[in-house]
Write a protein that holds these residues in place. Structure first.
Motif, PDB file in Angstrom:
ATOM      1  N   ASP A 120      16.355  -2.738  -6.791  1.00  0.00           N
ATOM      2  CA  ASP A 120      16.087  -3.609  -8.060  1.00  0.00           C
ATOM      3  C   ASP A 120      15.986  -4.894  -7.833  1.00  0.00           C
ATOM      4  OD1 ASP A 120      15.736  -1.174  -9.340  1.00  0.00           O
ATOM      5  OD2 ASP A 120      17.820  -1.381 -10.290  1.00  0.00           O
ATOM      6  N   LYS A 194      24.248 -13.824 -16.362  1.00  0.00           N
ATOM      7  CA  LYS A 194      25.228 -12.887 -16.509  1.00  0.00           C
ATOM      8  C   LYS A 194      24.989 -12.188 -17.917  1.00  0.00           C
ATOM      9  CE  LYS A 194      29.641 -13.610 -17.676  1.00  0.00           C
ATOM     10  NZ  LYS A 194      30.833 -14.021 -17.798  1.00  0.00           N
ATOM     11  N   ALA A 196      21.885 -10.466 -18.354  1.00  0.00           N
ATOM     12  CA  ALA A 196      20.710  -9.532 -18.124  1.00  0.00           C
ATOM     13  C   ALA A 196      21.217  -8.277 -18.533  1.00  0.00           C
ATOM     14  CB  ALA A 196      20.523  -9.409 -16.707  1.00  0.00           C
ATOM     15  N   VAL A 198      21.186  -4.055 -19.737  1.00  0.00           N
ATOM     16  CA  VAL A 198      20.973  -2.863 -18.859  1.00  0.00           C
ATOM     17  C   VAL A 198      19.453  -2.581 -19.133  1.00  0.00           C
ATOM     18  CG1 VAL A 198      21.610  -0.480 -18.594  1.00  0.00           C
ATOM     19  CG2 VAL A 198      23.357  -2.097 -18.992  1.00  0.00           C
ATOM     20  N   HIS A 199      18.842  -2.368 -17.917  1.00  0.00           N
ATOM     21  CA  HIS A 199      17.461  -1.781 -17.918  1.00  0.00           C
ATOM     22  C   HIS A 199      16.475  -2.921 -18.410  1.00  0.00           C
ATOM     23  CE1 HIS A 199      18.772   2.663 -17.703  1.00  0.00           C
ATOM     24  NE2 HIS A 199      19.055   2.085 -16.458  1.00  0.00           N
ATOM     25  N   ALA A 200      16.754  -4.143 -18.207  1.00  0.00           N
ATOM     26  CA  ALA A 200      15.963  -5.348 -18.618  1.00  0.00           C
ATOM     27  C   ALA A 200      14.382  -5.111 -18.274  1.00  0.00           C
ATOM     28  CB  ALA A 200      16.496  -6.645 -18.078  1.00  0.00           C
ATOM     29  N   TYR A 205      13.194 -11.355 -17.382  1.00  0.00           N
ATOM     30  CA  TYR A 205      13.507 -11.784 -16.084  1.00  0.00           C
ATOM     31  C   TYR A 205      12.511 -13.127 -16.209  1.00  0.00           C
ATOM     32  CZ  TYR A 205      16.343  -8.452 -14.012  1.00  0.00           C
ATOM     33  OH  TYR A 205      17.869  -7.870 -14.110  1.00  0.00           O
ATOM     34  N   PHE A 224      24.510  -6.848 -11.879  1.00  0.00           N
ATOM     35  CA  PHE A 224      23.414  -6.836 -11.599  1.00  0.00           C
ATOM     36  C   PHE A 224      23.102  -5.042 -11.608  1.00  0.00           C
ATOM     37  CE2 PHE A 224      19.410  -6.054  -8.854  1.00  0.00           C
ATOM     38  CZ  PHE A 224      18.757  -6.973  -9.656  1.00  0.00           C
ATOM     39  N   HIS A 226      21.909  -1.613 -12.241  1.00  0.00           N
ATOM     40  CA  HIS A 226      21.124  -1.128 -13.440  1.00  0.00           C
ATOM     41  C   HIS A 226      20.686  -2.205 -14.556  1.00  0.00           C
ATOM     42  CE1 HIS A 226      23.051   2.803 -12.167  1.00  0.00           C
ATOM     43  NE2 HIS A 226      24.417   2.187 -12.461  1.00  0.00           N
ATOM     44  N   ARG A 227      20.174  -3.213 -13.901  1.00  0.00           N
ATOM     45  CA  ARG A 227      19.633  -4.232 -14.823  1.00  0.00           C
ATOM     46  C   ARG A 227      18.002  -4.492 -14.332  1.00  0.00           C
ATOM     47  NH1 ARG A 227      24.445  -4.033 -15.835  1.00  0.00           N
ATOM     48  NH2 ARG A 227      25.552  -5.630 -17.119  1.00  0.00           N
TER      49      ARG A 227
END
Length: 516
Positions: A120, A194, A196, A198-200, A205, A224, A226-227
């Motif tokens: 990721d 800090k 971000a 989950v699953h952004a 981004y 980070f 799972h982000r």
């Protein structure tokens, strides 16, 4: 002077209080009990060695006769399927003319969670047209392993495979020497991202991190894990994640060398009179002339205390084990274990209890593996020790692990390093004829996805079916065996397409795979 007398009841009550205090002390003063835990790993939680819970099944399983055709079908490789790995060797993208800055990530969890985080991180760097600093691997609070990226993965191979996709540097540039984990741990810093979710999404981004890069030249993203989302991601980015996972992440040479040696030894057929000698494999040389062609199964037995407590299931260790697991659950997760509101029967019937070593042994026997099967145990530490796996070992006497297969000199390089031990298990798992896991988890997900990508056989236990079977105390072996075979006909590696929100690393089709 007044004398104090104690009744038998007072003495009994006092003894119970002392016993309770002994159980509580490790949680009140955990640091004081670290040496004790190493010296006497079972003293606080397994006072009574767990006994077989299904003795009637065991008696029949030990006398099982496997039809030749059933055994042959079980070992038969997967047929070619409609999809194959895409050609990822040539990137359709190009490096940006100018980097937007440096991306730094801090990855927690075990080896396989960190592996997914690395994939990721490369994808996020690509989305932002940024330069990636080799990811920092956090020290795992459970395993206390300080292994770095370069201790585990071949960093030069990693950089070379991805050189046409993104820019990667091994270390922080001198001007950013201050951007360390310690720096971000002491206060709120403008360069740390800090928030971000989950699953952004990729869009998140571009909206929230690019401004940090433009202002400071560096952005440190932590946490980070799972982000990055699995859905609505550009095909180019998805393919890049596949390339990282299946091509760029190669283990360091000494991990591969040890893994190859273990695989070679597993493929040799020992003589039956040597089965009780744990060091017999070491007497063989590793010359290419003596490479065997035998088949073997890797069993990922994730049965540690952390997992057992979190599952909230009963594993047959008696009152002491129940109390120890309940206290561990209360202290570590402070009531945040949803399973604890259900009874053991409810959890098992829903397939939410990890299989014990005894139960996974019955599954393997029911599927058609006989007592000559070479079984490699991929496991860090089994909760309950040797007593817990005694039934499994009686069913499969040719069961091996790193300790039985490797010499003390070979193990020295990975001793005490949970991530390196896991890397060896991962490598052997990828080279086995069949892989099976006793419970879902990051190791299971990573290996299943990788073996799917390479079209290798993997057996996925039907947890709900097995839970119901083991609850039925009147079931005879024939009924159990028939139910197991029928319930696993379509769970042996058949290709499954990824559904929305599912992980690309567990289900690589169709994102990483193309028409055959």
């Amino acid at each position: 002077m007044r004398q104090t007398s104690f009744s038998h009841r007072d003495s009994h009550r006092g003894g119970a209080m002392v016993a309770a205090l002994v159980l509580l002390l490790p949680f009140i003063f955990p640091a004081l009990f670290t040496p004790l835990g190493r010296a006497f790993p079972s003293v606080l939680s397994e006072w009574n060695a767990p006994k077989p819970r299904h003795s009637q099944l065991l008696k029949s399983a030990l006398q099982r006769q496997i039809p030749e055709k059933q055994s042959a079908d079980l070992w038969k490789p997967l047929a070619h399927q409609q999809l194959k790995p895409c050609d990822l060797s040539h990137s359709s993208s190009s490096l940006p003319e100018k980097s937007q800055g440096y991306i730094q990530v801090f990855l927690d969890g075990g080896l396989n969670q960190q592996r997914m985080g690395i994939c990721d991180a490369v994808a996020v760097a690509k989305i932002l047209n940024a330069t990636l600093i080799i990811p920092h691997l956090e020290v795992n609070p459970v395993w206390q392993d300080s292994s770095t990226f370069m201790d585990i993965f071949d960093v030069d191979h990693f950089i070379n495979v991805l050189k046409d996709d993104i820019s990667i540097v091994k270390e922080l540039p001198e001007e950013y020497y201050w951007s360390t984990r310690e720096y971000y741990a002491t206060a709120i810093r403008a360069t740390r991202v800090k928030t971000a979710p989950v699953h952004a999404s990729a869009h998140w981004y571009l909206e929230n991190v690019i401004t940090v890069l433009q202002s400071y030249g560096i952005a440190a993203i932590a946490p980070f894990s799972h982000r990055l989302a699995f859905d609505n991601i550009p095909e180019e980015i998805q393919r890049l994640r596949c390339k990282v996972n299946f091509q760029a992440l190669a283990f360091v040479p000494h991990i591969k060398s040890l893994g190859d040696a273990l695989v070679s030894r597993l493929r040799r057929s020992p003589s039956t009179n040597e089965v009780d000698r744990p060091d017999y494999i070491r007497r063989f040389s590793d010359s290419k002339d003596e490479q065997g062609t035998g088949k073997f199964v890797v069993l990922h037995l994730r049965f540690d205390k952390d997992m057992a407590a979190h599952s909230a299931c009963d594993f047959g260790g008696g009152k002491a084990e129940k109390l120890a697991l309940a206290k561990y659950r209360q202290v570590i997760w402070q009531g945040r274990v949803l399973n604890s509101q259900f009874t053991d029967e409810e959890l098992r019937s829903r397939g939410r209890c990890p299989l014990t070593p005894e139960e996974i042994g019955f599954l393997l026997a029911g599927l058609g593996f006989d007592n000559s099967t070479r079984l490699y145990l991929a496991s860090h530490k089994v909760y309950g020790g040797e007593a817990r796996i005694s039934t499994l070992r009686s069913l499969f006497p040719f069961m091996e692990d790193k300790k039985s297969l490797a010499s003390s000199e070979e193990r020295a390089q990975i001793k005490g390093k949970a991530s390196l031990l896991a890397a060896v298990d991962y490598y052997v798992s990828m080279h086995s004829d069949i892989f099976i896991s006793a419970s879902p988890g990051n190791m299971h997900n990573a290996v299943v996805g990788h073996r799917t990508y390479e079209n290798k056989k993997t057996i996925r236990p039907n947890m709900a079916l097995l839970g119901q079977l083991f609850l039925n105390k009147t079931l005879n072996w024939s009924e159990f065996e028939n139910a197991v075979v029928e319930g696993h006909k379509n769970r042996q590696g058949q290709l499954r397409l990824r559904k929305p929100e599912q992980s690309i690393y567990t289900y690589p089709a169709p994102d990483c795979m193309c028409k055959a």
